[in-house]
Write an enzyme that holds these catalytic residues in place. Structure first.
Site, PDB file in Angstrom:
ATOM      1  N   CYS A 133       0.846  -1.179   0.000  1.00 64.17           N
ATOM      2  CA  CYS A 133       0.000   0.000   0.000  1.00 64.17           C
ATOM      3  C   CYS A 133       0.887   1.236   0.000  1.00 64.17           C
ATOM      4  O   CYS A 133       2.086   1.135   0.233  1.00 64.17           O
ATOM      5  CB  CYS A 133      -0.945  -0.005   1.194  1.00 64.17           C
ATOM      6  N   HIS A 155      -3.551   8.753  13.036  1.00 66.74           N
ATOM      7  CA  HIS A 155      -2.161   9.044  13.332  1.00 66.74           C
ATOM      8  C   HIS A 155      -1.764  10.392  12.760  1.00 66.74           C
ATOM      9  O   HIS A 155      -2.379  10.897  11.822  1.00 66.74           O
ATOM     10  CB  HIS A 155      -1.228   7.945  12.806  1.00 66.74           C
TER      11      HIS A 155
END
Length: 754
Positions: A4, A670
């Site tokens: 990814c 995050h």
């Protein structure tokens, strides 16, 4: 193999899910992960040889050359998390990679683009990744070439009737020449690497040569202009898909070895070059000629209208035929004594790079780190009238950036026309005013500043809307390749032996990326499958062997994402690439938790980044934004958060690029920002669940928040996040974590992650 764009959570989650599913089906599997911390559990030649099939689950291009002759199934990384069992079944009937074309090269992009049976959504994802690939390779040439030209003009240039000139034979002329070479290579690089992402190595040469032809108008009847970067994008896609088509041509076995290195490059280059010269070049030359005539007929109209039109043209293609038409029209009138037309052009020329650079400062969250750095270089280039500084942004997000550029250019040109600004040299930007070539300096700067601000604000608004729409589309569609690519950042490879193969990975794309449609067949007993992640080998498929190999690979961050994307992407890019394992969570556990804990375990949890102080047994908030703020405030209780609002802003910016809801009732927001002084990880639970836009539609009940300072170095945080992502794929572990009675129990459970 799975991969990814950021190479963090999804890579390892896909790997774990594939491994669990394969074991439950009685298969032996080996999963290779290629995350931000590098390749782990790498598949050996023996692993690949013994595998019955390969599953590539990735949202980026990977080299699939080692899987030639194997059944390969290529899908998005999210598929490895959501439908591992289906992937294992489908790989049984996947086509043999390399068997059709005889091309032993990677071919990942070609495979992706060749999957005609997957629908338009997948095809768009391939095109987007190809565009972001080209932009990412082009950016260094834009920055280096542009800055060298700007410095040489600033120090060694002086205004002349022919424009800013540098003394012949001087040191600064040599510097300028070096910068000019960088600019000359810019579009060929863009075109070449777009083609490479689609057709792999055989497409690189035709793509680059096509890009060179696009920028040299003299090859197709344009003495003073060319097709510019838009022409380069066109040749890149034409070269890539042409190579993909040629690869499908069946040739005798003896000719297969020379196809990728001789036959395909020569045939594609010749066909593309002649097509551009004889077919595309003529219309472009016609447009250039007739635009010039049209502008000549407008010299007696309103100065405001003419200025707006010239500004629109200057901003449209930045060096292309439309831009050159306006520029040459203005510079041609200088000799006749009409300097006001060039004044309109001069005011519009710097608006694009200045506006795009300003946009990266206004809304930093919308841009990757590379884009923000490019934005600073664009600001500098804008001061010296180098409009090409905005090309990387226009190439990455044409639908948003080009209209914004044109609006700002039109405003600047109209204001300059209204004020009667004149420019005595055929050059633009603040540098010509500083050197004394502009008449009406105050209004010139007013026009430039207002135009740049209009461009920046319009760009930010359009990009923000586009990102929100992408995020919404990903949620409603159950996950798209681009969306999952932005959320996930790794890649897995797995090999199974002694049973039906089970390997797969999803990047949020519903269909596999294969050159031929993959027909899902029944699970074949005693099968082996080797899976490889993103973008690699659409041509590959996996068959009913008794072993399975799966590899996971991280996706480099354009994003544009862009992406983009984006996102991006070109094109991740998004501040997640390096914040692998840090999570910042709620901070005030004791204040808001109903339970108190005097017996917290002494074991270090997640390298000490997660403590009793950053654990909350029950969230008060019931919405994603409110949860992120609650957890940021919780983290602030550790003393490691310098600016809660900034931490929240950065975390929400990351969410705007793609949800961090990973599915399975998990969310891992995050942020990488200097709003925190040290890494901090937080954890909180929600009994009812939070709508996080997860790809599988589940509400987030387990929320980890990772916060890392910009200067954080090393791979420790990535390692922790990888471990966390793997462990959370264990349904029993999640159930125990959800049912833990107090902080002590939670910390003891999380202490198992090591």
């Amino acid at each position: 193999m799975t991969a990814c764009p950021t190479g963090i959570a999804h890579t390892y989650m896909a790997a774990e899910k594939l491994a669990q599913t394969a074991r439950s089906l009685g298969h032996e599997i080996k999963v290779e992960t290629q995350g931000s911390i590098g390749a782990e559990n790498v598949l050996s030649d023996n692993d690949v040889r013994d595998a019955d099939g390969v599953i590539i689950a990735a949202d980026k291009d990977v080299d699939s050359s080692r899987f030639v002759g194997k059944k390969v199934l290529a899908v998005g990384v999210a598929e490895g998390i959501r439908h591992p069992e289906q992937l294992i079944e489908r790989v049984q009937s996947a086509p043999v990679y390399g068997g059709e074309t005889g091309d032993g090269a990677g071919g990942g992009a070609a495979a992706a683009s060749g999957g005609g049976g997957n629908g338009g959504g997948k095809e768009r994802s391939v095109a987007y990744k190809a565009l972001m690939n080209g932009v990412s390779y082009m950016i260094p040439f834009v920055v280096v070439g542009g800055l060298l030209i700007a410095i040489s003009l600033a120090v060694g240039g002086h205004p002349t009737p022919e424009g800013l000139k540098i003394a012949p034979g001087s040191f600064w002329e040599d510097v300028n020449n070096i910068g000019t070479i960088g600019f000359q290579l810019m579009v060929p690089i863009l075109s070449g690497y777009i083609a490479y992402a689609i057709g792999d190595r055989p497409a690189l040469v035709p793509g680059m040569i096509g890009g060179w032809i696009a920028t040299h108008g003299e090859l197709y009847g344009m003495k003073d202009a060319s097709a510019g970067f838009i022409g380069g994008i066109v040749t890149g896609f034409l070269a890539g898909y042409l190579v993909v088509w040629i690869k499908k041509v069946k040739v005798p076995r003896f000719a297969q070895p020379i196809m990728p290195i001789i036959v395909i490059p020569i045939a594609a280059t010749t066909a593309l070059g002649l097509f551009f010269v004889y077919v595309l070049g003529k219309p472009i030359s016609w447009v250039f000629t007739h635009l010039t005539g049209w502008l000549s007929g407008m010299t007696g109209t309103s100065a405001i209208v003419l200025g707006a039109i010239l500004g629109l043209m200057i901003a449209f293609d930045m060096g292309g035929p439309v831009n050159k038409t306006a520029f040459l029209f203005g510079s041609g009138l200088i000799a006749s004594g009409n300097q006001t037309v060039m004044g309109m052009c001069a005011a519009a020329i710097p608006v694009m790079p200045l506006g795009q650079g300003l946009a990266t400062l206004i809304r930093r969250r919308l841009y990757s780190e590379q884009e923000r750095e490019t934005g600073m270089a664009a600001l500098f280039m804008g001061l010296f009238g180098i409009s090409e500084g905005a090309i990387p942004f226009a190439a990455a997000r044409p639908a948003q950036v080009i209209p914004a550029n044109m609006l700002g250019g039109a405003v600047a040109g109209a204001l300059a026309g209204m004020a009667g600004v004149a420019d005595a040299v055929p050059h633009g930007g603040p540098i010509v005013a500083v050197l004394g070539a502009v008449d009406g300096v105050p209004m010139f700067f007013v026009a430039v500043v207002i135009g740049a601000v209009v461009t920046a604000l319009t760009t930010v608004a359009l990009v923000d809307v586009a990102e929100r729409r992408k995020s919404g589309a990903r949620v409603s569609a159950g996950g798209s390749a681009t969306g999952s690519a932005e959320v996930m950042a790794g890649a897995d490879a797995a090999v199974t032996v002694g049973g039906a193969s089970s390997v797969g990975a999803e990047a949020g794309v519903a269909e596999p990326v294969v050159t031929e449609p993959v027909v899902a067949g029944p699970v074949v007993a005693e099968s082996v499958v080797a899976g490889v992640g993103a973008g690699a080998g659409a041509e590959a498929a996996a068959g009913g062997a008794s072993r399975t190999a799966v590899a996971v690979v991280p996706v480099p961050g354009a994003t544009a994402a862009p992406g983009q994307g984006s996102d991006g992407e070109a094109v991740e890019t998004d501040g997640v690439e390096t914040d692998g394992n840090d999570v910042s969570g709620d901070g005030q556990g004791a204040d808001s938790d109903s339970d108190s804990d005097d017996s917290a375990p002494s074991v270090e949890v997640l390298s000490g980044y997660l403590t009793e102080q950053t654990v909350k047994t029950q969230l008060d908030a019931d919405g994603k934004e409110a949860v992120i703020r609650e957890m940021a405030e919780l983290a602030a209780g550790t003393g490691k958060v310098a600016d809660v609002d900034e931490l929240v802003r950065v975390a929400l910016a990351r969410e705007a690029q793609g949800t961090t809801g990973l599915g399975e009732e998990i969310a891992i927001p995050h942020a990488k920002t200097d709003a925190v002084t040290a890494p901090v990880v937080g954890f909180a639970r929600s009994a009812d669940g939070i709508d996080w836009g997860s790809l599988d539609g589940t509400l987030a009940k387990l929320v980890f928040m990772i916060s890392v300072p910009e200067a954080a170095a090393g791979d420790e945080h990535l390692r922790i996040l990888a471990l966390l992502s793997r462990k959370l794929m264990d349904a029993d572990f999640r159930a125990r974590l959800q049912g833990a009675e107090d902080k002590a129990a939670i910390l003891r459970l999380l202490g198992e992650i090591r």
